[in-house]
Scaffold this active site. Structure first.
Site, PDB file in Angstrom:
ATOM      1  CG  HIS A  22      -9.673   2.158  -8.109  1.00  0.00           C
ATOM      2  ND1 HIS A  22      -9.008   3.155  -8.980  1.00  0.00           N
ATOM      3  CD2 HIS A  22      -9.055   2.346  -6.855  1.00  0.00           C
ATOM      4  CE1 HIS A  22      -8.005   3.541  -8.073  1.00  0.00           C
ATOM      5  NE2 HIS A  22      -8.052   2.957  -6.814  1.00  0.00           N
TER       6      HIS A  22
ATOM      7  NE  ARG B  35      -5.110   3.171   3.030  1.00  0.00           N
ATOM      8  CZ  ARG B  35      -3.710   3.059   2.602  1.00  0.00           C
ATOM      9  NH1 ARG B  35      -3.407   3.820   1.483  1.00  0.00           N
ATOM     10  NH2 ARG B  35      -2.967   2.420   2.992  1.00  0.00           N
TER      11      ARG B  35
ATOM     12  CD  GLN C 132       3.259   5.564  -4.673  1.00  0.00           C
ATOM     13  OE1 GLN C 132       2.964   5.149  -3.625  1.00  0.00           O
ATOM     14  NE2 GLN C 132       2.533   5.171  -5.684  1.00  0.00           N
TER      15      GLN C 132
ATOM     16  CD  GLU D 229      -0.303  13.961 -13.013  1.00  0.00           C
ATOM     17  OE1 GLU D 229      -1.625  14.275 -12.855  1.00  0.00           O
ATOM     18  OE2 GLU D 229       0.303  14.230 -13.708  1.00  0.00           O
TER      19      GLU D 229
ATOM     20  CB  SER E 133      -8.667   5.947  -2.973  1.00  0.00           C
ATOM     21  OG  SER E 133      -7.863   5.396  -1.891  1.00  0.00           O
TER      22      SER E 133
ATOM     23  CG  HIS F   2      -5.522   0.306  -9.539  1.00  0.00           C
ATOM     24  ND1 HIS F   2      -6.678   0.318  -8.503  1.00  0.00           N
ATOM     25  CD2 HIS F   2      -4.508   0.740  -8.611  1.00  0.00           C
ATOM     26  CE1 HIS F   2      -6.187   0.349  -7.260  1.00  0.00           C
ATOM     27  NE2 HIS F   2      -4.959   0.802  -7.287  1.00  0.00           N
TER      28      HIS F   2
HETATM   29  P1  AMP Z   1      -2.448   1.520  -5.169  1.00  0.00           P
HETATM   30  O1  AMP Z   1      -3.073   0.197  -5.333  1.00  0.00           O
HETATM   31  O2  AMP Z   1      -3.120   2.508  -4.357  1.00  0.00           O
HETATM   32  O3  AMP Z   1      -0.799   1.321  -4.427  1.00  0.00           O
HETATM   33  O4  AMP Z   1      -2.146   2.363  -6.412  1.00  0.00           O
HETATM   34  C1  AMP Z   1      -1.351   1.761  -7.556  1.00  0.00           C
HETATM   35  C2  AMP Z   1      -1.153   2.623  -8.686  1.00  0.00           C
HETATM   36  O5  AMP Z   1      -2.479   3.175  -9.061  1.00  0.00           O
HETATM   37  C3  AMP Z   1      -0.452   3.874  -8.400  1.00  0.00           C
HETATM   38  O6  AMP Z   1       0.721   4.349  -9.122  1.00  0.00           O
HETATM   39  C4  AMP Z   1      -1.421   4.876  -7.981  1.00  0.00           C
HETATM   40  O7  AMP Z   1      -1.063   6.160  -7.658  1.00  0.00           O
HETATM   41  C5  AMP Z   1      -2.430   4.714  -9.038  1.00  0.00           C
HETATM   42  N1  AMP Z   1      -3.803   5.158  -8.728  1.00  0.00           N
HETATM   43  C6  AMP Z   1      -4.201   4.872  -7.432  1.00  0.00           C
HETATM   44  N2  AMP Z   1      -5.660   5.725  -7.488  1.00  0.00           N
HETATM   45  C7  AMP Z   1      -5.611   6.380  -8.661  1.00  0.00           C
HETATM   46  C8  AMP Z   1      -6.505   7.099  -9.546  1.00  0.00           C
HETATM   47  N3  AMP Z   1      -7.757   7.637  -8.974  1.00  0.00           N
HETATM   48  N4  AMP Z   1      -6.231   7.531 -10.650  1.00  0.00           N
HETATM   49  C9  AMP Z   1      -5.100   7.231 -11.191  1.00  0.00           C
HETATM   50  N5  AMP Z   1      -4.113   6.399 -10.544  1.00  0.00           N
HETATM   51  C10 AMP Z   1      -4.385   5.770  -9.564  1.00  0.00           C
END
Ligand code: AMP
Length: 284
Positions: free
Chosen positions: A36, A189, A155, A150, A187, A39
């Site tokens: 999204h 999710r 994490q 963030e 997210s 990312h």
């Molecule tokens: P994930 O695919 O959920 O493991 O996230 C991959 C990376 O994208 C991680 O560094 C997350 O913190 C970042 N991320 C996920 N959602 C957001 C968001 N809404 N805004 C900024 N970064 C995000």
């Protein structure tokens, strides 16, 4: 241009070595896919900072608990590739679990302090899985820069610690949370939420914003700031997992926000069966 898809450790090494030989600097953006705007903001910032960006797409089994959503985590590899291309990623590393955890695999990374409370306390083993896969990715790619959101604030602190302690040498960049127009933190999710659950989920960001306003009005007490979030969650009928005010770096609990102090307010709550997290900076 379509990114090159890397499937094996050998392919990553050859690609990264080639890049370095050309004197180009590399940014890495690790993800679990179903991409999204959050990312993509990391990929774009990577492009802005250095010459080439690699994204990884890997739903890492070791960071999921036995009763969590590993098997139904949303996936859309073709869509993700198109998004990576549009954001300017040059390579996408998409390994199978057997590539990252081949038979005989036995090395795990534990970050002992900042992994302790918050999500670490509620999801035993989660940050051990995160730290292990991120250490593998940083060791393999040896990027100049690695970007993280963030949105997953604890994490980010875990990754800063392992990068420093294990001398992995990347510059770790934390990027602001990208939100939907109504405030919901983006997210993967969120795809699980029904329309009604999504509406109720707005209480996380609404509560955090209320706490930010309270602090700006001079309320420094943790109970009152945490209470503002709890109030919104309970109004919306969400089940709280935790709401905590902590020091923004060490993640230790705070009784109040001292003038000039950087604090972070973090929340995790269930909207229906879906566990959501969000956080905001308070002060500092
Ligand atoms: P994930 O695919 O959920 O493991 O996230 C991959 C990376 O994208 C991680 O560094 C997350 O913190 C970042 N991320 C996920 N959602 C957001 C968001 N809404 N805004 C900024 N970064 C995000």
């Amino acid at each position: 241009m379509a990114p090159v898809v890397l499937r094996s450790v050998e392919e990553v090494k050859a690609w990264a070595t080639g890049l370095r030989r050309e004197g180009r600097r590399l940014a890495l953006v690790p993800t679990m896919g179903y991409l999204h705007e959050g990312h993509l903001s990391l990929i774009r910032e990577g492009r802005r900072r250095v010459d080439a960006v690699a994204a990884s797409i890997f739903v890492n089994p070791t960071q999921f608990g036995p009763r969590e959503d590993l098997s139904r985590y949303p996936r859309d590899f073709e869509g993700d590739l198109a998004k990576c291309a549009s954001a300017g990623a040059e390579a996408v590393f998409a390994p199978t679990p057997e590539v990252m955890y081949p038979s005989g695999y036995q090395t795990y990374v534990e970050v002992t302090e900042v992994s302790q409370g918050l999500c670490g306390a509620r999801r035993p083993g989660h940050f051990r899985g995160v730290a292990t896969i991120v250490t593998q990715l940083l060791s393999l790619f040896r990027p100049d820069v690695a970007l993280f959101g963030e949105k997953d604030y604890q994490q980010l602190q875990v990754i800063r610690a392992l990068n420093r302690d294990l001398h992995l040498g990347a510059e770790i960049v934390g990027m602001p949370t990208i939100r939907e127009a109504d405030g919901l933190a983006m997210s993967s999710r969120n795809a699980y939420l029904s329309a009604e659950e999504r509406q109720r989920a707005l209480s996380l960001s609404r509560g955090l914003r209320a706490a930010v306003m309270l602090l700006q009005g001079g309320t420094r007490d943790a109970q009152a700031l945490v209470g503002a979030v709890r109030h919104e969650l309970s109004q919306a009928g969400l089940r709280e997992d935790y709401v905590e005010l902590v020091d923004a770096e060490r993640l230790t609990p705070l009784a109040s926000v001292a003038p000039g102090q950087a604090a972070r307010l973090l929340v995790a709550a269930f909207s229906g069966a879906t566990r959501l997290i969000d956080n905001m900076q308070l002060g500092g």
